[in-house]
Structures are given as structure tokens and as C-alpha cells.
Design a protein around this motif. Structure first.
Motif, short mmCIF file in Angstrom:
data_model
loop_
_atom_site.label_atom_id
_atom_site.label_comp_id
_atom_site.label_asym_id
_atom_site.label_seq_id
_atom_site.Cartn_x
_atom_site.Cartn_y
_atom_site.Cartn_z
N ALA A 21 -33.45 76.76 25.58
CA ALA A 21 -34.33 77.04 26.72
C ALA A 21 -33.60 77.69 27.88
O ALA A 21 -34.24 78.11 28.85
CB ALA A 21 -34.99 75.74 27.19
N ALA A 22 -32.27 77.80 27.80
CA ALA A 22 -31.52 78.39 28.90
C ALA A 22 -31.77 79.89 29.02
O ALA A 22 -31.48 80.48 30.07
CB ALA A 22 -30.03 78.12 28.74
N GLY A 23 -32.28 80.52 27.96
CA GLY A 23 -32.71 81.91 28.07
C GLY A 23 -31.67 82.96 27.77
O GLY A 23 -31.86 84.12 28.11
N GLY A 27 -23.32 75.82 34.56
CA GLY A 27 -23.27 75.34 33.19
C GLY A 27 -24.54 74.63 32.78
O GLY A 27 -25.37 74.27 33.61
N SER A 28 -24.70 74.45 31.47
CA SER A 28 -25.83 73.72 30.90
C SER A 28 -25.33 72.39 30.34
O SER A 28 -24.18 72.27 29.90
CB SER A 28 -26.49 74.53 29.79
N ILE A 29 -26.21 71.41 30.37
CA ILE A 29 -25.85 70.06 29.93
C ILE A 29 -26.03 69.92 28.43
O ILE A 29 -27.03 70.35 27.86
CB ILE A 29 -26.70 69.01 30.66
N VAL A 30 -25.05 69.30 27.77
CA VAL A 30 -25.20 68.86 26.39
C VAL A 30 -24.81 67.39 26.32
O VAL A 30 -24.02 66.90 27.13
CB VAL A 30 -24.34 69.68 25.40
N VAL A 31 -25.39 66.70 25.37
CA VAL A 31 -25.21 65.25 25.24
C VAL A 31 -24.43 64.94 23.98
O VAL A 31 -24.67 65.54 22.92
CB VAL A 31 -26.58 64.54 25.20
N PHE A 32 -23.51 63.99 24.08
CA PHE A 32 -22.71 63.54 22.94
C PHE A 32 -23.00 62.06 22.72
O PHE A 32 -22.93 61.25 23.65
CB PHE A 32 -21.23 63.75 23.21
N ARG A 71 -20.71 69.73 30.35
CA ARG A 71 -21.31 71.04 30.60
C ARG A 71 -20.66 72.12 29.74
O ARG A 71 -19.46 72.10 29.48
CB ARG A 71 -21.20 71.41 32.08
N VAL A 72 -21.51 73.04 29.31
CA VAL A 72 -21.04 74.20 28.56
C VAL A 72 -21.64 75.45 29.17
O VAL A 72 -22.63 75.39 29.90
CB VAL A 72 -21.42 74.10 27.07
#
Length: 288
Positions: free
Chosen positions: A54-56, A81-86, A112-113
Motif C-alpha cells: 500500500a506504500a505505492g 520509512g515504512s513499518i514491518v512487523v516481526f 522500519r524499511v
């Protein structure tokens, strides 16, 4: 810690939805591949797929700050950055519960990535994004061009949204859509939203921004989609888009407990919006 992560992820999803990125309405193509980490090559899973898709961005490749630096590149100044979950289950050795079973401790973290398109000095595989041979539809083009006090229309991010604060419509590039008809139907949806701006029809739900999931927000989505259907009918492309519009409207109705009266109310507002957009086009059609 877990509650903090849940809150951050939830807030991000709600933000995306409020900006117009609704996951069940996307008649355009994104990267042919799912989001992946450039260093490991492994695809992201679960909620991360939605958060990153969805970040486009046009590329499926993502990196952490350190990974970008390790490849001799850097994050472009000003990029966010965009958030990712581990998530994983941790089983400490020699730990059991009262029944003698191994103790399992859930570990949930976020980090964040950045997409490679936000970086400089990094080589990466270019994605193969399917496109169509887009051919403008003259009548649709005239409706857009003749809209009174039309908002600015941009083709930047691979997302469709209307932002009242800037009075701007953003659209994916036309060639990314499954058809020219779906491009114009989506554009009509966003332009219908724009009629609610305080400088036009001053409609609740747009003039006063409502939170995602509220009755006013849901009603506004129905108005926008019905307005798009009306405009598509005026342009003669409704047979190619009506199924998607009906499915989208049905989805919102289910969230509102299938209140059929809402369709009538939304249709009235949608008609006003379509009339506003078609003011010049309808006059020209009558004159002809």
C-alpha cells in the motif's frame, strides 16, 4: 511492547484507508512480485504484505537503513520509512509451566524499511509491471476537462486518493489499469469525493474529515462510488465498470448492517455531485 506494536500497525492501516487506499478496490496493477527484502531475497508475510504494497512504490524491493548503507548506498534525504512487523515464538530452555509443558513466549517487534526507490546508489532488479495500451476515451476526457473548479490531478503514487487539505487527486498512471474504463471510473470516484470540498458542495465527510469506519465516512464512500457510476453512465462506459461498482457498494453496505435506505440517501448526494461535475458537459451535450 506488543500493545505498542499493535497500535502502530493499526494506526498505519487506518491512515492508509483514510488516504483512499482501500484494499478491496484496486483495478490497477502494482509490482508483479510481492514485497521482498533485497538482501535476503525473502518475501514479507502477513500484514507486512499489505503495509508495504500500500506504500505505492513500483519496486517490490525493500531494505533497512543498515542494509542500504552496507550496499554502498543511502536513503534519500526526507524519505520516510515504512513499518514491518516481526513475530516469533520464543521457547526458553528449562522453562515449563505448572503442568510441565514448555513455556512459549510470543515476541513481537517492529522496525522500519525503505523501498529501493527511496534510495540512491543501490542496484536492484527492475520489476516487470504489466501495463495496457491505454487509449483515452474522448467523452470521459471532456467530462474531466470541463469540471468546474476542478482539483489538481496528479499521476504520482500508485494509489488513488483525494486529499481535501491540498484539494488534490492522485491517480496511478493510466497504463497500469486493467482497462481505460476502469481508469476513468476510478478517477470519477475521486472527483466525486472532491465535490464535497468546502469550496464546492461543502459535504460532511469531506469538508469535515471523518474517521475511517464512521457512518459519515462510509456514506461518503457510497456517494463517491455512486457518483462514479452516474458519470460512467453519462460517458457510456457503465457496462464495463458496473460490476466492480456494485461489489464495492455492497461491501460498504455490509459494514453498515445493510441499511438499504442509505443507498437512496447516498444516491441523492451522488446526483448533486455528478450534476456539479457535469455542469458544462451536460450543457454542451444539450446544445449539440
Amino acid at each position: 511492547m506488543a500493545n505498542q506494536v499493535y497500535t502502530i500497525v493499526t494506526d498505519r492501516i487506518v491512515q492508509l484507508l483514510e488516504e483512499g487506499t482501500v484494499p478491496w478496490r484496486k483495478p490497477w496493477a502494482g509490482p508483479a512480485q510481492e514485497p521482498k527484502n533485497l538482501r535476503s531475497g525473502r518475501p514479507y508475510r502477513g500484514i507486512n504484505v499489505f503495509l508495504l504494497s500500500a506504500a505505492g512504490f513500483g519496486s517490490p524491493w525493500w531494505l533497512t537503513f543498515r542494509q542500504a548503507k552496507a550496499r554502498g548506498g543511502h536513503i534519500r534525504k526526507g524519505e520516510h520509512g515504512s513499518i514491518v512487523v516481526f513475530y516469533k515464538d520464543w521457547r526458553p530452555e528449562d522453562r515449563t509451566d505448572d503442568d510441565g509443558r514448555p513455556v512459549v513466549i510470543p515476541v513481537l517487534r517492529y522496525y522500519r524499511v525503505w523501498n529501493v526507490e527511496q534510495c540512491e546508489g543501490i542496484d536492484y532488479p527492475k520489476p516487470d509491471v504489466p501495463t495496457i495500451d491505454f487509449r483515452p476515451i474522448d467523452r470521459c476526457e471532456r467530462v474531466v476537462a470541463d469540471m468546474p473548479r476542478r482539483p489538481e490531478i496528479r499521476h504520482g503514487e500508485a494509489r488513488a486518493w483525494y486529499r481535501p487539505s491540498a484539494d488534490v487527486v492522485n491517480m496511478p498512471r493510466p497504463e497500469l489499469f486493467t482497462s481505460a474504463e476502469e481508469y476513468y471510473s476510478t478517477l470519477f470516484h475521486e472527483l466525486t469525493h472532491s465535490t464535497g470540498h468546502k469550496s464546492r458542495l461543502d459535504r460532511p465527510g469531506i469538508a469535515n474529515v471523518q474517521p475511517f469506519g464512521s457512518a459519515d465516512y462510509s456514506r461518503e464512500e457510497l456517494i463517491a462510488e455512486m457518483g462514479a457510476a452516474f458519470l460512467s453512465g453519462f460517458c457510456g462506459i457503465e457496462t464495463a465498470t458496473i460490476d466492480n461498482s456494485a461489489a464495492y457498494i455492497a461491501g460498504w453496505l455490509s459494514k453498515l448492517r445493510s441499511d438499504r435506505k442509505l443507498v437512496v440517501q447516498a444516491a441523492s448526494q451522488a446526483q448533486r455531485a455528478a450534476d456539479f461535475i457535469l455542469a458544462k458537459s451536460a450543457a454542451l451535450a444539450t446544445a449539440a
